[in-house]
Design a protein around this motif. Sequence first.
Motif, mmCIF file in Angstrom:
data_model
loop_
_atom_site.group_PDB
_atom_site.id
_atom_site.type_symbol
_atom_site.label_atom_id
_atom_site.label_comp_id
_atom_site.label_asym_id
_atom_site.label_seq_id
_atom_site.Cartn_x
_atom_site.Cartn_y
_atom_site.Cartn_z
ATOM 1 N N ILE A 12 3.644 -14.866 1.482
ATOM 2 C CA ILE A 12 2.839 -14.374 0.362
ATOM 3 C C ILE A 12 1.809 -13.362 0.851
ATOM 4 O O ILE A 12 1.614 -12.317 0.240
ATOM 5 C CB ILE A 12 2.167 -15.546 -0.387
ATOM 6 C CG1 ILE A 12 3.249 -16.350 -1.111
ATOM 7 C CG2 ILE A 12 1.117 -15.050 -1.354
ATOM 8 C CD1 ILE A 12 2.768 -17.664 -1.670
ATOM 9 N N ALA A 13 1.161 -13.641 1.958
ATOM 10 C CA ALA A 13 0.153 -12.726 2.501
ATOM 11 C C ALA A 13 0.787 -11.394 2.896
ATOM 12 O O ALA A 13 0.234 -10.331 2.631
ATOM 13 C CB ALA A 13 -0.545 -13.359 3.699
ATOM 14 N N MET A 14 1.968 -11.432 3.517
ATOM 15 C CA MET A 14 2.635 -10.200 3.914
ATOM 16 C C MET A 14 3.100 -9.410 2.697
ATOM 17 O O MET A 14 3.022 -8.193 2.685
ATOM 18 C CB MET A 14 3.809 -10.504 4.834
ATOM 19 C CG MET A 14 3.356 -10.931 6.219
ATOM 20 S SD MET A 14 4.673 -11.044 7.430
ATOM 21 C CE MET A 14 5.824 -12.147 6.691
ATOM 22 N N ALA A 15 3.556 -10.088 1.669
ATOM 23 C CA ALA A 15 3.978 -9.390 0.442
ATOM 24 C C ALA A 15 2.789 -8.690 -0.192
ATOM 25 O O ALA A 15 2.895 -7.557 -0.657
ATOM 26 C CB ALA A 15 4.611 -10.373 -0.533
ATOM 27 N N GLY A 16 1.648 -9.336 -0.218
ATOM 28 C CA GLY A 16 0.442 -8.725 -0.774
ATOM 29 C C GLY A 16 0.016 -7.510 0.022
ATOM 30 O O GLY A 16 -0.381 -6.494 -0.530
ATOM 31 N N THR A 17 0.130 -7.571 1.333
ATOM 32 C CA THR A 17 -0.211 -6.443 2.190
ATOM 33 C C THR A 17 0.735 -5.279 1.948
ATOM 34 O O THR A 17 0.308 -4.136 1.851
ATOM 35 C CB THR A 17 -0.155 -6.861 3.674
ATOM 36 O OG1 THR A 17 -1.057 -7.936 3.867
ATOM 37 C CG2 THR A 17 -0.521 -5.722 4.591
ATOM 38 N N ALA A 18 2.017 -5.558 1.807
ATOM 39 C CA ALA A 18 2.986 -4.490 1.556
ATOM 40 C C ALA A 18 2.706 -3.825 0.217
ATOM 41 O O ALA A 18 2.800 -2.610 0.085
ATOM 42 C CB ALA A 18 4.407 -5.054 1.586
ATOM 43 N N PHE A 19 2.360 -4.597 -0.809
ATOM 44 C CA PHE A 19 2.074 -4.037 -2.126
ATOM 45 C C PHE A 19 0.833 -3.156 -2.056
ATOM 46 O O PHE A 19 0.817 -2.070 -2.609
ATOM 47 C CB PHE A 19 1.875 -5.176 -3.137
ATOM 48 C CG PHE A 19 1.650 -4.697 -4.532
ATOM 49 C CD1 PHE A 19 2.696 -4.166 -5.267
ATOM 50 C CD2 PHE A 19 0.405 -4.774 -5.111
ATOM 51 C CE1 PHE A 19 2.501 -3.727 -6.558
ATOM 52 C CE2 PHE A 19 0.206 -4.335 -6.396
ATOM 53 C CZ PHE A 19 1.252 -3.815 -7.123
ATOM 54 N N ALA A 20 -0.203 -3.604 -1.358
ATOM 55 C CA ALA A 20 -1.445 -2.833 -1.269
ATOM 56 C C ALA A 20 -1.225 -1.518 -0.524
ATOM 57 O O ALA A 20 -1.937 -0.561 -0.750
ATOM 58 C CB ALA A 20 -2.525 -3.666 -0.582
ATOM 59 N N ALA A 21 -0.228 -1.476 0.347
ATOM 60 C CA ALA A 21 0.031 -0.280 1.137
ATOM 61 C C ALA A 21 1.050 0.639 0.471
ATOM 62 O O ALA A 21 1.556 1.543 1.103
ATOM 63 C CB ALA A 21 0.523 -0.694 2.525
ATOM 64 N N ASP A 22 1.355 0.404 -0.792
ATOM 65 C CA ASP A 22 2.325 1.229 -1.507
ATOM 66 C C ASP A 22 1.910 2.701 -1.436
ATOM 67 O O ASP A 22 0.734 3.017 -1.573
ATOM 68 C CB ASP A 22 2.413 0.766 -2.962
ATOM 69 C CG ASP A 22 3.610 1.345 -3.668
ATOM 70 O OD1 ASP A 22 3.583 2.555 -3.966
ATOM 71 O OD2 ASP A 22 4.569 0.601 -3.905
ATOM 72 N N PRO A 23 2.852 3.608 -1.250
ATOM 73 C CA PRO A 23 2.502 5.012 -1.070
ATOM 74 C C PRO A 23 1.857 5.686 -2.284
ATOM 75 O O PRO A 23 1.240 6.731 -2.136
ATOM 76 C CB PRO A 23 3.828 5.693 -0.731
ATOM 77 C CG PRO A 23 4.885 4.698 -0.940
ATOM 78 C CD PRO A 23 4.258 3.350 -1.056
ATOM 79 N N ILE A 24 1.970 5.121 -3.481
ATOM 80 C CA ILE A 24 1.343 5.748 -4.646
ATOM 81 C C ILE A 24 -0.171 5.525 -4.641
ATOM 82 O O ILE A 24 -0.921 6.291 -5.225
ATOM 83 C CB ILE A 24 1.966 5.238 -5.967
ATOM 84 C CG1 ILE A 24 1.593 6.179 -7.127
ATOM 85 C CG2 ILE A 24 1.552 3.812 -6.260
ATOM 86 C CD1 ILE A 24 2.285 5.878 -8.434
ATOM 87 N N ALA A 25 -0.630 4.484 -3.953
ATOM 88 C CA ALA A 25 -2.068 4.172 -3.924
ATOM 89 C C ALA A 25 -2.828 5.273 -3.188
ATOM 90 O O ALA A 25 -2.365 5.800 -2.180
ATOM 91 C CB ALA A 25 -2.302 2.829 -3.257
ATOM 92 N N GLY A 26 -3.977 5.630 -3.734
ATOM 93 C CA GLY A 26 -4.812 6.641 -3.093
ATOM 94 C C GLY A 26 -5.452 7.563 -4.108
ATOM 95 O O GLY A 26 -5.440 7.297 -5.313
#
Length: 114
Positions: A12-26
């Motif tokens: 769950i923690a790794m999935a949350g990290t991957a979502f937060a690092a999505d390339p659209i964010a910024g």
Amino acid sequence: MRSFFVAASLVIAMAGTAFAADPIAGNWTTQAGSTAAIAPCGSAFCITLRSGEHSGKRIGNMAPKGAGKYAGTIVDPATDKSYTGSASLSGNTLSLSGCVMGGMICKSQTWTRR
């Protein structure tokens, strides 16, 4: 049983990290020259203007659909009207489109990463 919970927590923690690092964010420069921030919110990404005439206004949300594609809602900040939206990410370019009448009338913009 304890190791199962530890393993599940790590997944769950790794999935949350991957979502937060999505390339659209910024931060993105809109076609009008304003800055729009795209950040995770729930299971989607919220789009909020950070500069310009409508600074602070949330203008949409997009959910990932895979392969750099997103779908959701776009709001015209001048009229507060909502449109069915989509976005496509290619490198540092984000192509957005908002449509009405089942996609018969659409407007598009291209944003660049700041």
